[in-house]
Design an enzyme around this catalytic site. Structure first.
Site, PDB file in Angstrom:
ATOM      1  N   HIS A  47     -22.288  57.421  41.253  1.00 41.18           N
ATOM      2  CA  HIS A  47     -22.701  56.090  41.679  1.00 41.18           C
ATOM      3  C   HIS A  47     -24.099  56.097  42.278  1.00 41.18           C
ATOM      4  O   HIS A  47     -24.851  55.128  42.133  1.00 41.18           O
ATOM      5  CB  HIS A  47     -21.687  55.549  42.701  1.00 41.18           C
ATOM      6  CG  HIS A  47     -21.811  54.081  42.970  1.00 41.18           C
ATOM      7  ND1 HIS A  47     -21.418  53.131  42.058  1.00 41.18           N
ATOM      8  CD2 HIS A  47     -22.291  53.405  44.040  1.00 41.18           C
ATOM      9  CE1 HIS A  47     -21.636  51.930  42.568  1.00 41.18           C
ATOM     10  NE2 HIS A  47     -22.172  52.065  43.764  1.00 41.18           N
ATOM     11  N   HIS A  93     -19.274  46.083  41.370  1.00 40.11           N
ATOM     12  CA  HIS A  93     -18.361  46.427  42.458  1.00 40.11           C
ATOM     13  C   HIS A  93     -16.956  46.494  41.875  1.00 40.11           C
ATOM     14  O   HIS A  93     -16.021  45.860  42.359  1.00 40.11           O
ATOM     15  CB  HIS A  93     -18.465  45.422  43.606  1.00 40.11           C
ATOM     16  CG  HIS A  93     -18.642  46.096  44.931  1.00 40.11           C
ATOM     17  ND1 HIS A  93     -18.002  45.716  46.085  1.00 40.11           N
ATOM     18  CD2 HIS A  93     -19.397  47.166  45.286  1.00 40.11           C
ATOM     19  CE1 HIS A  93     -18.357  46.506  47.088  1.00 40.11           C
ATOM     20  NE2 HIS A  93     -19.213  47.388  46.625  1.00 40.11           N
TER      21      HIS A  93
END
Length: 719
Positions: A47, A93
């Site tokens: 990420h 998200h």
């Protein structure tokens, strides 16, 4: 508190491979502390480090005369003339939203808004692209309600209009929904703020809300697949407070006006760790942090917890020391924390102290700029088998199949929960093409859209990647704007599987070719990998967010269809039904190849629309559902029937690219047909608007009945 021993199990829990841990031992020439292990885990996960994608992201076109700042900062910056710039980005998200839908989606919106105002821009628009499992799946209803409420709850309270987006459903998302959030803001082109620290001995300042234990390890969680332990990951989801974020924005913009800011960085994924490391890395400086000075809202927080917390509404800044008093006064006024928590140093070191103990002493560059980078093995997606049949279906029956699917029914149940008019500059709300926001105090406007067709990308990643960009381009063209630039949100499964990595590589190649040909460089973006549950991956979903500029609001092409208008089809129709919405919804089949995207034709047709916009009263691009869905949506919006001359299944439902449906008066239509001949583009009459029925050849239905089906399907499914 005694720190746990570093064991193979603990290393694996932190998402680090055996080779990566060996690399850490080589860098340090010793075993890391528990806090240091956490810092490496945060910075070297997928990420934050983009370790599987960096090689391919570098191939994307990112520059152009309109680009002020491309990828690498909090958001991209594009010139819109008159000393103004639009600042925008899209980010995922996904994992948090599946675990805790409301807070996952809400904090996704909060994070992307911070990315924009951290650059010195006031947010003016938001969008979202949402992908869920099928309606019948036991989690889908909960996810839809929670995510939509979270998006609206945060954006509405913060006070930014949501002007566009997408909602789709497919079994591939049953175990892993996607929540992609976009935000754009306006700034003075000569007053953009960046994150690279500069100057030795400069104060490092913590700004905003207090730090808690929410979100600890969130970035690492977002870099792993899901399994049956998913509920245990709930504590890694952050909790958002939009009212605090609103105050933080006002305080940050006011602070920037004082001249006190040297550099500034949002605390997003990996919180204090990532923000401090990125600021130091970009400025070629080291950073020292004294954690006892960090404002906390919970007692006895450890260094590990403080460094990995992803509590929301926080920023990190490097401050001009002579302006400390002025800067602090701004944050005191807005009742927000302002604390000097460290300083910049000349050495390439990241030092973390807590109550007199040295908790971490790491080479800073190794955490960010020289983090691992992989050239993952990949295999090209095999060509799709050609279609063996072209099903025949009554045009109205086929249209009903589309309108009764939540994929193509009206999404008003969703966007009516969002504030689309706050700030009073919205010129076009969601539901009919790209959203439009007036540039306050000027005659200009900005258009926004978000697009991807995942089934195309799955069948043919290269053409699917091209198509996502081309559809975004068409949506901007259809409202009269000049496409400026794009942001990408690349959602894929496990990159360690060569076939998944092949999807990623193919899509990147297609996206790169399209943004180059259409002059829409990628200026920001996000990669979200490991979107899998129990080994089952999502459809490859490289979402493209795009921004266009209108020099004057008078140039907006409306949706103003009136009786007697002529329906004109721009572009060639061969009747491509591979991977089409009709085959999926009417026949339950996902077969055939994605449509080919002729980028030269896309550019040529876009130029034609913009050059002749004064003679176009309404325009929409043709995408999912082809002419049938485009004609219905135009008729439905006008509450006016239409008679189309085409009735062949392939012609009505084909999804050939580079096409638009235009409504014009008979006099305008003659001018457009003449202009098309001169420009050597295909433009043909395909019908007229009027009456109260929608007809395709001999097949017809009452428009009001179709509209009822269109407007009630989604609410009946999910309300």
């Amino acid at each position: 508190m005694t720190e746990p021993a570093i064991t193979p199990e603990l290393i694996a829990k932190h998402g680090l491979s055996t080779d990566e841990y060996a690399n850490i031992l080589g860098l340090l020439d010793r075993e890391p502390s528990f806090t240091e292990l956490g810092v490496f885990s945060a910075m070297w996960n997928e990420h934050c480090s983009y370790k599987s994608s960096k090689k391919w992201l570098r191939t994307l076109p990112t520059t152009g005369p309109q680009v002020i700042c491309g990828p690498g900062e909090n958001a991209g910056v594009v010139d819109i003339g008159d000393g103004q710039a639009v600042v925008f980005k899209m980010e995922s998200h996904n994992h948090p939203s599946y675990i805790e839908p409301y807070q996952g989606a809400a904090t996704g919106v909060g994070g992307i808004l911070r990315d924009v105002f951290t650059m010195g821009a006031r947010p003016i628009a938001a969008m979202n692209s949402l992908s869920f499992g099928v309606a019948s799946h036991p989690k889908t209803r909960q996810l839809v309600h929670g995510v939509v409420a979270g998006v609206g709850g945060y954006g509405n309270c913060f006070g930014v209009p949501t002007v566009g987006g997408e909602v789709r459903f497919d079994p591939a998302y049953n175990g892993n929904c996607l929540v992609n959030a976009f935000a754009a803001g306006l700034a003075d082109a000569d007053k953009i703020f960046y994150s690279a620290a500069s100057g030795v001995g400069m104060p490092v300042v913590y700004l905003g809300a207090k730090t808690g234990r929410d979100g600890v390890g969130g970035a690492t969680m977002a870099s792993a697949e899901f399994d049956d332990t998913i509920e245990e990951k709930r504590p890694t989801v952050q909790v958002g407070d939009p009212f605090t974020e609103k105050r933080l924005m006002e305080a940050t913009l006011e602070l920037m006006a004082t001249g006190a800011v040297i550099s500034i960085q949002d605390m997003g994924a990996a919180g204090l760790t990532c923000s401090a490391v990125e600021m130091g890395d970009k400025g070629n400086l080291g950073v020292v942090l004294d954690l006892e000075k960090v404002p906390t809202r919970e007692k006895n927080m450890t260094a590990y917890e403080m460094m990995l917390s992803e509590s929301q509404e926080r920023m990190l800044m490097v401050l001009r020391p002579e302006l400390e008093a002025e800067a602090k006064a701004v944050f005191d006024k807005w009742d927000l924390d302002f604390a000097i928590v460290g300083e910049t140093i000349a050495e390439d070191r990241f030092l973390i102290r807590h109550h007199g103990e040295l908790k971490a002493d790491l080479p800073l560059k190794a955490l960010s700029g020289t983090a691992p980078e992989y050239d993952r093995p990949w295999v090209e997606t095999p060509p799709a088998a050609p279609l063996t049949d072209i099903p025949s279906i009554d045009a109205i029956a086929g249209l009903r199949a589309l309108l009764s699917s939540p994929n193509y029914a009206s999404k008003s149940w969703v966007f009516e929960q969002y504030d689309t008019m706050v700030m009073a500059d919205t010129a076009r709300t969601p539901g009919w093409g790209a959203g439009i926001i007036r540039v306050h105090g000027t005659d200009k406007a900005l258009a926004f859209t978000s697009d991807v067709t995942p089934r195309y990308v799955h069948a043919n990643p290269f053409e699917g990647g091209k198509q996502a960009v081309a559809e975004a381009y068409r949506n901007l063209i259809a409202v009269g704007s000049k496409p400026l630039a794009t942001t990408d949100n690349l959602n894929f499964g496990n990159p360690e599987k060569p076939e998944i990595m092949g999807q990623f590589v193919g899509a990147i190649k297609g996206i790169g070719e399209a943004v180059e040909a259409l002059d829409m460089p990628i200026v920001s973006g996000n990669v979200s990998l490991y979107n899998e549950t129990d080994g089952s991956g999502i459809l490859p979903t490289p979402t493209i967010g795009a921004v266009g500029l209108l020099a004057h609001t008078d140039d907006i092409i409306g949706f103003d269809v009136r009786p007697g208008h002529v329906a004109l089809l721009l572009g060639e129709t061969s009747g491509h039904l591979g991977q089409s919405a009709l085959r999926a919804e009417a026949f339950g089949r996902k077969d055939g190849d994605a449509p080919h995207v002729d980028l030269a034709a896309e550019a040529r047709h876009g130029d034609f629309i913009r050059a002749n916009h004064a003679d176009i009263d309404a325009c929409t691009d043709l995408s999912d559902g082809g002419l049938a869905l485009a004609a219905f949506e135009m008729a439905d919006h006008a509450k006016l029937g239409a008679t189309l001359t085409l009735d062949d299944t392939a012609a009505v439902f084909g999804e050939d690219q580079a096409r638009y449906l235009i409504a014009a008066t008979p006099a305008q239509a003659e001018k457009l047909l003449a202009a098309a001949t001169a420009a050597n583009v295909s433009l043909a009459r395909v019908g007229t608007f009027g009456g109260d029925t929608l007809s395709f050849g001999a097949a017809s239905a009452n428009l009001a009945d179709l509209s009822t089906l269109y407007r009630e399907t989604f609410a009946k499914t999910f309300a």
